[in-house]
Every structure is written in structure tokens, then in C-alpha cells.
Write an enzyme that holds these catalytic residues in place. Structure first.
Site, PDB file in Angstrom:
ATOM      1  N   LYS A  13       0.839  -1.212   0.000  1.00 54.00           N
ATOM      2  CA  LYS A  13       0.000   0.000   0.000  1.00 54.00           C
ATOM      3  C   LYS A  13       0.874   1.261   0.000  1.00 54.00           C
ATOM      4  CE  LYS A  13      -2.010  -1.087   3.910  1.00 54.00           C
ATOM      5  NZ  LYS A  13      -1.227  -2.301   4.231  1.00 54.00           N
ATOM      6  N   ARG A  88      -9.647   1.234   8.931  1.00 54.44           N
ATOM      7  CA  ARG A  88      -9.225  -0.115   9.296  1.00 54.44           C
ATOM      8  C   ARG A  88     -10.294  -0.851  10.081  1.00 54.44           C
ATOM      9  NH1 ARG A  88      -3.396   0.780   9.052  1.00 54.44           N
ATOM     10  NH2 ARG A  88      -2.305  -1.182   9.421  1.00 54.44           N
ATOM     11  N   ARG A 127      11.994  -5.780   4.919  1.00 57.23           N
ATOM     12  CA  ARG A 127      11.800  -4.342   4.684  1.00 57.23           C
ATOM     13  C   ARG A 127      12.780  -3.518   5.515  1.00 57.23           C
ATOM     14  NH1 ARG A 127       6.051  -1.611   5.440  1.00 57.23           N
ATOM     15  NH2 ARG A 127       6.144  -2.626   7.466  1.00 57.23           N
ATOM     16  N   ARG A 161      11.569  -1.408  10.976  1.00 57.46           N
ATOM     17  CA  ARG A 161      10.469  -0.970  11.833  1.00 57.46           C
ATOM     18  C   ARG A 161      10.318  -1.896  13.023  1.00 57.46           C
ATOM     19  NH1 ARG A 161       5.298   0.441   8.101  1.00 57.46           N
ATOM     20  NH2 ARG A 161       4.269  -0.746   9.747  1.00 57.46           N
ATOM     21  N   ARG A 172      -0.122  -8.822  13.422  1.00 62.15           N
ATOM     22  CA  ARG A 172      -0.758  -7.786  12.584  1.00 62.15           C
ATOM     23  C   ARG A 172      -1.654  -8.418  11.518  1.00 62.15           C
ATOM     24  NH1 ARG A 172       4.441  -4.967  10.671  1.00 62.15           N
ATOM     25  NH2 ARG A 172       3.079  -3.806   9.270  1.00 62.15           N
TER      26      ARG A 172
HETATM   27  P1  AP5 Z   1       4.976  -1.595   1.840  1.00 63.51           P
HETATM   28  O1  AP5 Z   1       4.637  -0.822   0.624  1.00 63.51           O
HETATM   29  O2  AP5 Z   1       5.690  -0.894   2.930  1.00 63.51           O
HETATM   30  O3  AP5 Z   1       3.661  -2.361   2.383  1.00 63.51           O
HETATM   31  P2  AP5 Z   1       2.428  -1.802   3.184  1.00 63.51           P
HETATM   32  O4  AP5 Z   1       1.208  -2.495   2.666  1.00 63.51           O
HETATM   33  O5  AP5 Z   1       2.401  -0.313   3.197  1.00 63.51           O
HETATM   34  O6  AP5 Z   1       2.776  -2.396   4.628  1.00 63.51           O
HETATM   35  P3  AP5 Z   1       2.699  -1.752   6.075  1.00 63.51           P
HETATM   36  O7  AP5 Z   1       3.411  -2.724   6.973  1.00 63.51           O
HETATM   37  O8  AP5 Z   1       3.198  -0.344   6.113  1.00 63.51           O
HETATM   38  O9  AP5 Z   1       1.165  -1.767   6.333  1.00 63.51           O
HETATM   39  P4  AP5 Z   1       0.423  -1.763   7.654  1.00 63.51           P
HETATM   40  O10 AP5 Z   1      -0.967  -1.514   7.168  1.00 63.51           O
HETATM   41  O11 AP5 Z   1       0.603  -2.927   8.531  1.00 63.51           O
HETATM   42  O12 AP5 Z   1       1.136  -0.609   8.489  1.00 63.51           O
HETATM   43  P5  AP5 Z   1       0.760   0.902   8.802  1.00 63.51           P
HETATM   44  O13 AP5 Z   1       1.999   1.672   8.693  1.00 63.51           O
HETATM   45  O14 AP5 Z   1      -0.451   1.351   8.072  1.00 63.51           O
HETATM   46  O15 AP5 Z   1       5.841  -2.865   1.374  1.00 63.51           O
HETATM   47  C1  AP5 Z   1       6.368  -3.771   2.316  1.00 63.51           C
HETATM   48  C2  AP5 Z   1       7.745  -4.264   1.856  1.00 63.51           C
HETATM   49  O16 AP5 Z   1       7.592  -5.009   0.650  1.00 63.51           O
HETATM   50  C3  AP5 Z   1       8.748  -3.137   1.518  1.00 63.51           C
HETATM   51  O17 AP5 Z   1      10.045  -3.599   1.833  1.00 63.51           O
HETATM   52  C4  AP5 Z   1       8.625  -2.974  -0.006  1.00 63.51           C
HETATM   53  O18 AP5 Z   1       9.844  -2.520  -0.579  1.00 63.51           O
HETATM   54  C5  AP5 Z   1       8.312  -4.399  -0.428  1.00 63.51           C
HETATM   55  N1  AP5 Z   1       7.409  -4.488  -1.562  1.00 63.51           N
HETATM   56  C6  AP5 Z   1       6.336  -3.693  -1.833  1.00 63.51           C
HETATM   57  N2  AP5 Z   1       5.728  -4.110  -2.953  1.00 63.51           N
HETATM   58  C7  AP5 Z   1       6.429  -5.203  -3.399  1.00 63.51           C
HETATM   59  C8  AP5 Z   1       6.275  -6.085  -4.517  1.00 63.51           C
HETATM   60  N3  AP5 Z   1       5.272  -5.926  -5.393  1.00 63.51           N
HETATM   61  N4  AP5 Z   1       7.155  -7.106  -4.652  1.00 63.51           N
HETATM   62  C9  AP5 Z   1       8.169  -7.288  -3.760  1.00 63.51           C
HETATM   63  N5  AP5 Z   1       8.378  -6.478  -2.689  1.00 63.51           N
HETATM   64  C10 AP5 Z   1       7.509  -5.452  -2.508  1.00 63.51           C
HETATM   65  O19 AP5 Z   1       0.312   0.791  10.353  1.00 63.51           O
HETATM   66  C11 AP5 Z   1       1.234   0.496  11.367  1.00 63.51           C
HETATM   67  C12 AP5 Z   1       0.502   0.466  12.703  1.00 63.51           C
HETATM   68  O20 AP5 Z   1      -0.070   1.766  13.000  1.00 63.51           O
HETATM   69  C13 AP5 Z   1      -0.692  -0.494  12.807  1.00 63.51           C
HETATM   70  O21 AP5 Z   1      -0.281  -1.813  13.128  1.00 63.51           O
HETATM   71  C14 AP5 Z   1      -1.528   0.159  13.919  1.00 63.51           C
HETATM   72  O22 AP5 Z   1      -0.975  -0.110  15.186  1.00 63.51           O
HETATM   73  C15 AP5 Z   1      -1.353   1.646  13.632  1.00 63.51           C
HETATM   74  N6  AP5 Z   1      -2.390   2.179  12.729  1.00 63.51           N
HETATM   75  C16 AP5 Z   1      -2.178   2.740  11.506  1.00 63.51           C
HETATM   76  N7  AP5 Z   1      -3.338   3.127  10.967  1.00 63.51           N
HETATM   77  C17 AP5 Z   1      -4.304   2.812  11.858  1.00 63.51           C
HETATM   78  C18 AP5 Z   1      -5.720   2.950  11.854  1.00 63.51           C
HETATM   79  N8  AP5 Z   1      -6.382   3.494  10.804  1.00 63.51           N
HETATM   80  N9  AP5 Z   1      -6.405   2.510  12.944  1.00 63.51           N
HETATM   81  C19 AP5 Z   1      -5.767   1.979  14.019  1.00 63.51           C
HETATM   82  N10 AP5 Z   1      -4.423   1.814  14.074  1.00 63.51           N
HETATM   83  C20 AP5 Z   1      -3.699   2.232  12.997  1.00 63.51           C
END
Ligand code: AP5
Length: 220
Positions: A13, A88, A127, A161, A172
Site C-alpha cells: 500500500k 481499518r 523491509r 520498523r 498484525r
Molecule cells: P509496503 O509498501 O511498505 O507495504 P504496506 O502495505 O504499506 O505495509 P505496512 O506494513 O506499512 O502496512 P500496515 O498496514 O501494517 O502498516 P501501517 O503503517 O499502516 O511494502 C512492504 C515491503 O515489501 C517493503 O520492503 C517494499 O519494498 C516491499 N514491496 C512492496 N511491494 C512489493 C512487490 N510488489 N514485490 C516485492 N516487494 C515489494 O500501520 C502500522 C501500525 O499503526 C498499525 O499496526 C496500527 O498499530 C497503527 N495504525 C495505523 N493506521 C491505523 C488505523 N487506521 N487505525 C488503528 N491503528 C492504525
């Protein structure tokens, strides 16, 4: 255009959202980034969110809704935004609808990303990110040129991270299935869900995303 990127951790994402937002000059609103920023700055929100995030759990709905209400009203988001990581939960989705309605706006589409679970665990454990520009690297698929520093910030060491340890990643994923996956049905029922095949390379996923949006996109 106002879009939501919906999908499990590690599905891409952030990677795709950054490119999409840059290409169209839409604001990228990443709630995970906003929280990590608050943790790094040791703000009251950061203190409140830190333990929850490290445990792989969700921060409270009211806090998240307030953050997005404020950020999505900024000048750079008026023409369009890409939401990464919000909503979410069903209460967050309901609140998003009401806040947009109150502004005479609407959500144009929800892009539902999916990929095999083992691929997500592999991506997340490899990552690394730049603490300055937040660009995501991957030791397996998108390694930094010298093994440890950001392309754009050569003096900055990439970091892992806190919530990317294998145990927290699995937690997660469970939280995603229990609390966020129901939104797929929620948006399918509203006719706003478009599927993105996210198991391929970054360029292949971007093509799938462009197809889902029905527009021609520059490749990544
Ligand atoms: P990346 O693009 O970073 O993936 P992502 O889907 O963004 O993963 P996240 O871990 O950031 O998502 P998340 O939803 O768990 O975390 P968030 O930060 O929102 O890609 C991942 C890796 O793969 C990278 O190394 C990239 O280079 C590689 N990659 C990408 N595409 C690829 C491909 N096609 N092929 C190969 N490799 C690839 O949330 C973190 C925390 O914040 C949550 O756990 C929660 O505690 C809190 N939080 C955030 N938002 C909320 C909310 N709305 N409500 C409540 N808590 C929240």
C-alpha cells in the site's frame, strides 16, 4: 479523486500509494506514517500509540478518526487524496463517509490489495526504511545500492520498523483478518471495491492498480 488503499500489512500500500499520489499530485495520507512521526517526536499521541503499535494492535478509532479528519482537510488534500492505512475498522469507514458527506465530497474508489500471506511475511521481514524520507527498501527485492543507506540521503542508515519482527507481523495479519478484512465486504456492498493483484513485482502491481482505476499510468 479520493481513494482508499485497503489490504494486509506488507501488501504494498505504501509503495504503490507513494507513486500514485506523486504521479497525480494527490496528497498521500498514511496513518501509520503519522503515528510513527508522533512516536519519533515523543508527542502525547506518540506516547499513547507506541505500545499499541509495537504489539501489532490497532490504535483507538476516535484518535484515528480525529487525525484523518484534520489531515484530509489540509489545502494539499482538497483536489484529491490517497488514504493508506485508513479506514481499518467499520466505525472508521462510517466516520469517513460522514466526514466526506459533510464536506459535499465522496469516496471515489477503494482499491483492495491482496497477495499470498507467506509473501507478505517475506516482504516485511526484509523491509528497511529511510528514517528521513520514509522510502521503503527491501533487502530481497529492492535493496539499497550500498546495502545500508538511502539513495536520496546517503548519510542516513536504513532502519527496520519495530513492528516488523516475525511474531508481530503474524499478529498484525491476525488483526487485519479480524478487524479490517470485513471492510472488503462493506465496500463491495457499496459497489466501490476494485481488486488489485498485489503478488507480482512492483511494476506489475502498479499496472493492476492502473487497470482497476481505468487509467493509463506511467510505469514505476
Ligand atoms: P509496503 O509498501 O511498505 O507495504 P504496506 O502495505 O504499506 O505495509 P505496512 O506494513 O506499512 O502496512 P500496515 O498496514 O501494517 O502498516 P501501517 O503503517 O499502516 O511494502 C512492504 C515491503 O515489501 C517493503 O520492503 C517494499 O519494498 C516491499 N514491496 C512492496 N511491494 C512489493 C512487490 N510488489 N514485490 C516485492 N516487494 C515489494 O500501520 C502500522 C501500525 O499503526 C498499525 O499496526 C496500527 O498499530 C497503527 N495504525 C495505523 N493506521 C491505523 C488505523 N487506521 N487505525 C488503528 N491503528 C492504525
Amino acid at each position: 479523486m479520493r481513494l482508499v488503499l485497503l489490504g494486509p500489512p506488507g501488501v504494498g500500500k505504501g509503495t504503490q500509494g507513494r507513486h500514485l499520489a506523486r504521479e497525480h499530485r494527490w496528497a498521500l495520507i498514511s496513518t501509520g506514517e503519522m503515528l510513527r512521526e508522533a512516536v519519533a517526536r515523543q508527542t502525547p499521541l506518540g506516547y499513547e500509540a507506541r505500545k499499541t503499535m509495537e504489539a501489532g494492535l490497532l490504535v483507538g478509532d476516535e484518535v484515528m478518526i480525529g487525525l484523518v479528519r484534520e489531515r484530509s482537510n489540509d489545502a494539499d488534500a482538497r483536489e484529491g487524496f490517497v488514504l493508506d492505512g485508513f479506514p481499518r475498522t467499520v466505525p472508521q469507514a462510517d466516520a469517513l463517509d460522514s466526514m466526506l458527506q459533510a464536506r459535499g465530497q465522496r469516496l471515489d474508489a477503494v482499491l483492495g490489495f491482496d497477495a499470498p500471506r507467506e509473501e507478505l511475511v517475506r516482504r516485511l521481514s526484509a523491509r528497511r526504511e529511510c528514517p528521513v524520507c520514509k522510502r521503503a527498501y527491501n533487502l530481497a527485492t529492492a535493496p539499497p545500492p550500498d546495502g545500508g543507506h538511502c539513495d536520496d540521503h546517503p548519510d542516513t542508515l536504513l532502519i527496520q520498523r519495530e513492528d516488523d519482527s516475525e511474531a508481530t507481523v503474524r499478529r498484525r495479519l491476525e488483526v487485519y483478518e479480524a478487524q479490517t478484512a470485513p471492510l472488503l465486504e462493506y465496500y463491495r456492498g457499496q459497489g466501490r471495491l476494485r481488486k488489485v493483484q498485489a503478488g507480482g513485482t512492483v511494476a506489475e502491481v502498479y499496472r493492476s492498480l492502473a487497470e482497476a482505476l481505468g487509467c493509463r499510468e506511467e510505469s514505476v
